[in-house]
Design a protein around this motif. Sequence first.
Motif, PDB file in Angstrom:
ATOM      1  N   ARG A 204      -2.019  -7.073  32.961  1.00  0.00           N
ATOM      2  CA  ARG A 204      -3.007  -7.953  33.627  1.00  0.00           C
ATOM      3  C   ARG A 204      -4.404  -7.713  33.040  1.00  0.00           C
ATOM      4  O   ARG A 204      -5.146  -8.655  32.775  1.00  0.00           O
ATOM      5  N   THR A 205      -4.730  -6.440  32.842  1.00  0.00           N
ATOM      6  CA  THR A 205      -6.057  -6.113  32.290  1.00  0.00           C
ATOM      7  C   THR A 205      -6.220  -6.726  30.900  1.00  0.00           C
ATOM      8  O   THR A 205      -7.251  -7.336  30.602  1.00  0.00           O
ATOM      9  N   LEU A 206      -5.184  -6.568  30.079  1.00  0.00           N
ATOM     10  CA  LEU A 206      -5.263  -7.116  28.719  1.00  0.00           C
ATOM     11  C   LEU A 206      -5.431  -8.639  28.761  1.00  0.00           C
ATOM     12  O   LEU A 206      -6.196  -9.201  27.986  1.00  0.00           O
ATOM     13  N   LEU A 208      -6.840 -10.327  31.156  1.00  0.00           N
ATOM     14  CA  LEU A 208      -8.202 -10.620  31.618  1.00  0.00           C
ATOM     15  C   LEU A 208      -9.218 -10.408  30.504  1.00  0.00           C
ATOM     16  O   LEU A 208     -10.287 -11.007  30.511  1.00  0.00           O
ATOM     17  N   LEU A 209      -8.857  -9.567  29.560  1.00  0.00           N
ATOM     18  CA  LEU A 209      -9.758  -9.349  28.418  1.00  0.00           C
ATOM     19  C   LEU A 209      -9.526 -10.395  27.325  1.00  0.00           C
ATOM     20  O   LEU A 209     -10.193 -10.390  26.305  1.00  0.00           O
ATOM     21  N   ALA A 211      -6.441 -10.978  25.710  1.00  0.00           N
ATOM     22  CA  ALA A 211      -5.436 -10.626  24.696  1.00  0.00           C
ATOM     23  C   ALA A 211      -4.352 -11.698  24.622  1.00  0.00           C
ATOM     24  O   ALA A 211      -3.869 -12.141  25.661  1.00  0.00           O
TER      25      ALA A 211
ATOM     26  N   ARG B  78     -12.142 -16.061  27.418  1.00  0.00           N
ATOM     27  CA  ARG B  78     -12.250 -14.673  27.879  1.00  0.00           C
ATOM     28  C   ARG B  78     -12.667 -13.728  26.760  1.00  0.00           C
ATOM     29  O   ARG B  78     -13.203 -12.651  27.011  1.00  0.00           O
ATOM     30  N   PHE B 106      -8.002  -7.515  19.564  1.00  0.00           N
ATOM     31  CA  PHE B 106      -7.519  -8.879  19.300  1.00  0.00           C
ATOM     32  C   PHE B 106      -8.689  -9.815  18.998  1.00  0.00           C
ATOM     33  O   PHE B 106      -8.592 -11.014  19.193  1.00  0.00           O
ATOM     34  N   ARG B 154     -17.660  -5.572  22.970  1.00  0.00           N
ATOM     35  CA  ARG B 154     -17.153  -6.855  22.478  1.00  0.00           C
ATOM     36  C   ARG B 154     -18.273  -7.839  22.125  1.00  0.00           C
ATOM     37  O   ARG B 154     -18.022  -8.947  21.673  1.00  0.00           O
TER      38      ARG B 154
END
Lengths: 295, 225
Positions: A204-206, A208-209, A211, B78, B106, B154
């Motif tokens: 979930r964190t990835l 939200l970032l 990914a 995002r 990524f 980032r």
Amino acid sequence: MKSILFNIGYFIKEAKTLFKINLLSNVFTIFSTGLILFILSMVISGWWISNEVVRVIEKESEINIYYDEGIVKDDALKLAEEIKGHEGVLEARIVKKEEALKRMEEILGKEAQVLEFFEDNPFSGFIEAKIDLNTIDSVIEDVEEMYGITYIRDNREVLDRLYSISKILRILGVIVVVAVGITTLFIISHIIRLGIYNNREEIRTLRLLGAPEGFIATPFLLEGVLLTIGGGALAIILSNLTLEHLFTMMVGPLPFIPLPPVESLKTGLVIITTLLSIFLGIAGGIFGLVSSKVK
Amino acid sequence: MIEGKSIYLRYPDGTMALKDINIDIKAGEMVYITGVSGSGKTSLLKLLMGIEFPTSGLLKILGQTMEKEEASNIRRLRLKLGPVFQEFRLIKGRTAIENVMLGMRFLNLTPSEIKRASHDAMEKVGLEHKLLTPVENLSFGESQRVAIARAVARKPSLILADEPTGNLDVDNAVNILELLESFKDINTSVIITTHATHLIKNSNYDKLIHINNGNIYCESLGCSI
């Protein structure tokens, strides 16, 4: 693509971390996958050996033609020449009774001493004809009609039996491959699902970032491949040891069975098992990922 | 940068979390969203992070309409955000620097660019001596700083921090807010939600949005802290 290349080290490290998190489950998975693949490799070996035996027998397809022992040498030679001229006969020669005895001594090896119990040579001379397997029926039919011929021994019956064994092993092989494939897919996908569930917060964190799904999924796929390759390696070790043992057992007492070289069989199994392991690992991983959507 | 008109948010259980919200946040602004617990500030931030979508109304962030159907575009959006979550959301079993680097893996950056940016970010949050510390061994304050480092490394256009002072003592909380405020620049907006209005009395913000019961109760100079 660039991102995948830059992250290969990270993906491998993550796959190792995933492996460590469920260490015991993963070790059990490797063992069960290894045993399943071992069964598969044994069936493949059986099929391979029977195919090889059929191939060798087909290549050396010959018939032994016994003639009346009362006929003179010149007539026997003429008979051999006549047979040689028949369509489908590649070669025909006379094997004297002494040569027949010598051949049997070579085949029996250490056991040849049983032949010493005979006062005289128990074998008869015969005409050995190498023939095209496709014409075997017509050749036998015509030769049987010839003057002085008493009996013809061919290996059709042996070949028919070997064909049947080979066919059964082939069918069994396909069934085992399908069963092994499905079982391994379920085991691997279950482990992947478990891994995904245990790491749902990280996933979930990835997300939200930002990914991409491919980035998140790759370590899980690698974990699947790692498990099946581990299982494959175990299967290779077990099958190599088993084949070594079986060949040692078979070559001595059953010298007339034309076994394929054990090394080529082992190499073939290593290639097949490795490729199958990688394929099953990827397929199991994809199946696990698709069937467990973390929201 | 952020444009919202008549936004309503109703959760599946029927709770109306936001009612008729209108917001306009420009690039480079420092914004506080305040309100008591359950007032709707976290719901508003969830909309800004693309975790929830408006039930009705229009919300645009960096030109992207925030709708459920736009999922793949929102994932790309995002990449331009720097979220700081209330519960940190650091990846366990990894070191502080690994967590910061993970947020950049990524972004199509080279490994050396990732390494440099994450080291810089850790230095900015004052944790250059904790790079290789597993996140489980960090204090609340340090964990929050790592989460901030992950967001700012980032180089996002928008930093979104949800109750970043929630678990911290007053001194640490003020430090964290000052740190977050320091990342505001001409291209980067910072939006922070907090219920602790007493901590931002001396802050140098551009906009203050006070939410009460899902409504914007007052905005900027109209709000008295």
